[in-house]
Design an enzyme around this catalytic site. Sequence first.
Site, short mmCIF file in Angstrom:
data_model
loop_
_atom_site.label_atom_id
_atom_site.label_comp_id
_atom_site.label_asym_id
_atom_site.label_seq_id
_atom_site.Cartn_x
_atom_site.Cartn_y
_atom_site.Cartn_z
N HIS A 135 -27.75 71.93 67.91
CA HIS A 135 -27.08 72.65 66.82
C HIS A 135 -26.97 71.68 65.64
O HIS A 135 -26.87 70.47 65.84
CB HIS A 135 -25.69 73.04 67.32
CG HIS A 135 -24.90 73.95 66.43
ND1 HIS A 135 -24.22 73.50 65.33
CD2 HIS A 135 -24.67 75.28 66.49
CE1 HIS A 135 -23.60 74.51 64.75
NE2 HIS A 135 -23.85 75.62 65.44
N ASP A 212 -22.39 67.82 73.93
CA ASP A 212 -21.96 68.95 73.11
C ASP A 212 -21.69 70.09 74.10
O ASP A 212 -22.62 70.71 74.61
CB ASP A 212 -23.04 69.31 72.09
CG ASP A 212 -22.70 70.57 71.31
OD1 ASP A 212 -21.74 71.28 71.69
OD2 ASP A 212 -23.40 70.86 70.32
N GLN A 215 -21.04 75.42 74.17
CA GLN A 215 -21.41 76.61 74.95
C GLN A 215 -21.09 76.44 76.43
O GLN A 215 -20.63 77.37 77.09
CB GLN A 215 -22.91 76.91 74.78
CG GLN A 215 -23.32 77.26 73.37
CD GLN A 215 -22.72 78.57 72.85
OE1 GLN A 215 -22.44 79.48 73.62
NE2 GLN A 215 -22.51 78.65 71.56
N LYS A 238 -14.79 79.68 71.32
CA LYS A 238 -15.87 80.19 72.18
C LYS A 238 -15.38 80.39 73.60
O LYS A 238 -16.11 80.78 74.49
CB LYS A 238 -17.06 79.23 72.15
CG LYS A 238 -17.70 79.14 70.76
CD LYS A 238 -18.90 78.24 70.76
CE LYS A 238 -19.33 77.82 69.37
NZ LYS A 238 -20.00 78.87 68.60
N CYS A 376 -28.12 78.08 63.50
CA CYS A 376 -27.81 76.67 63.19
C CYS A 376 -28.68 75.72 64.00
O CYS A 376 -28.23 74.64 64.40
CB CYS A 376 -26.33 76.35 63.40
SG CYS A 376 -25.26 77.21 62.28
N1 PLP Z 1 -22.75 73.10 69.20
C1 PLP Z 1 -23.16 74.25 69.73
C2 PLP Z 1 -24.13 74.24 70.86
C3 PLP Z 1 -22.68 75.46 69.22
O1 PLP Z 1 -23.09 76.60 69.74
C4 PLP Z 1 -21.78 75.42 68.13
C5 PLP Z 1 -21.32 76.68 67.51
O2 PLP Z 1 -22.02 77.67 67.50
C6 PLP Z 1 -21.36 74.19 67.64
C7 PLP Z 1 -21.87 73.04 68.19
C8 PLP Z 1 -20.37 74.08 66.52
O3 PLP Z 1 -19.15 74.62 66.91
P1 PLP Z 1 -17.98 74.85 65.86
O4 PLP Z 1 -18.58 75.63 64.73
O5 PLP Z 1 -16.95 75.63 66.62
O6 PLP Z 1 -17.50 73.52 65.43
#
Ligand code: PLP
Length: 418
Positions: A135, A212, A215, A238, A376
């Site tokens: 991401h 990370d 998910q 999430k 993203c």
């Molecule tokens: N990493 C992953 C794999 C994600 O799916 C997301 C959000 O979609 C993020 C990071 C970023 O999360 P946040 O926008 O809640 O900070």
Amino acid sequence: MSDLVEVIDTNNKGIDVLSIRKEFPVLHQEVNGKPLAYFDNAATTHKPARVIAALKAYYEQDNSNIHRGAHTLASRATEHYELTRTRIKEFINAPSAEEVIFTKGTTEGINLVANTFGKKFIREGDEIIISTMEHHSNIVPWQMLCENNNAILKVIPIFNNGELDFEAYKKLLSPKTKLVAVVHASNALGTVNPIKEMIDLAHEQGAKFLVDGAQSTAHLSVDVQELDCDFLAFSAHKLYGPTGVGVLYGKRELLEAMPPYQGGGEMISEVRFEKTTYNTIPYKFEAGTPNIADVIAFEQALSFINDCGKENIQNHESYLLGYATKKCATIKGFEPVGTANDKVSVMSFNVRNTHPFDVGMMLDASGIAVRTGHHCTQPLMDWYGIEGTVRASFAVYNTTEEIDRLYESLVRIAKRNN
Ligand code: PLP
């Protein structure tokens, strides 16, 4: 409010989807004249009534700043706030609650590590490894750090099915590697990476590992001690919790060695004009008044997950993913993107000859909410040579009946251009 969707859950004996759905007020509405079928859970999940009630209760009964007050409301708010920290410690099996830092979300957690651990420990010529399926929030902070510190960013390639090239990862690792930051479960493809093996290999080279977990924490059981990760970042929203709250877990010795992220109230021990000393962890990383109400309400989201049972959630979602994938594969022009063996409940696809955005709009006209675009993960989309995908991501409250509606709409959409 009436339940517009007739749900008979015959698939998963461990979970009563009908009563789970009753806990989610937002699901009981029509969109464009059709019952809402919400498949945008990888972007954010809906909130059960108990989370919404906790937010209301805080503002109605306890509203107060935490940690500093001598009065009853302040101690109640502090107690509830710190209870969430304890529940998170249990949720990820952290050794202690002090290793649980509240953030705004995954993005802030990763930026915190880049700006503190990175600032102090990443030097010129050091290497940071990420993967092709990251991401943007697990790419850009490392690019910025590499630019500032003259470090080098390396990227693990993937195979066409969306699995990481593990052999290539092994080759990228070296004593120069100082940090590996990889997504546990991909938001764009659903791929679950072999994170434990990756962590062990990184540690053999003396590198630290950031997971990370944006998910994976929603779909899998994530145990930081079993994984032995150095950092884990995730977001409450999430996980059926509120937006604006996240968690960064870090190993005690690292958090203690890292400089603070932001300066201000709460993160200090003593302030003099000549010199300031910092608070102990986790407060050293929690400058200023935090998002008290949402942190408190997050505890109710964890209670919801515990009531459902992580394993039951996993079984139900994996049933839904299998059901949807098999059914939609029969549609002429349906092109799945990401077919890894091990996946969380994310079905990414394109409909041949149709722009993903148009597919999303046509589904919305039938009350079906999906996400379209690059999710993203632009470098990943570039790797596939596509602009984006349509993504249907399933949560504990989704049903096979809703997937049948998705399938029928996709059949109609695909027929137009195929
Ligand atoms: N990493 C992953 C794999 C994600 O799916 C997301 C959000 O979609 C993020 C990071 C970023 O999360 P946040 O926008 O809640 O900070």
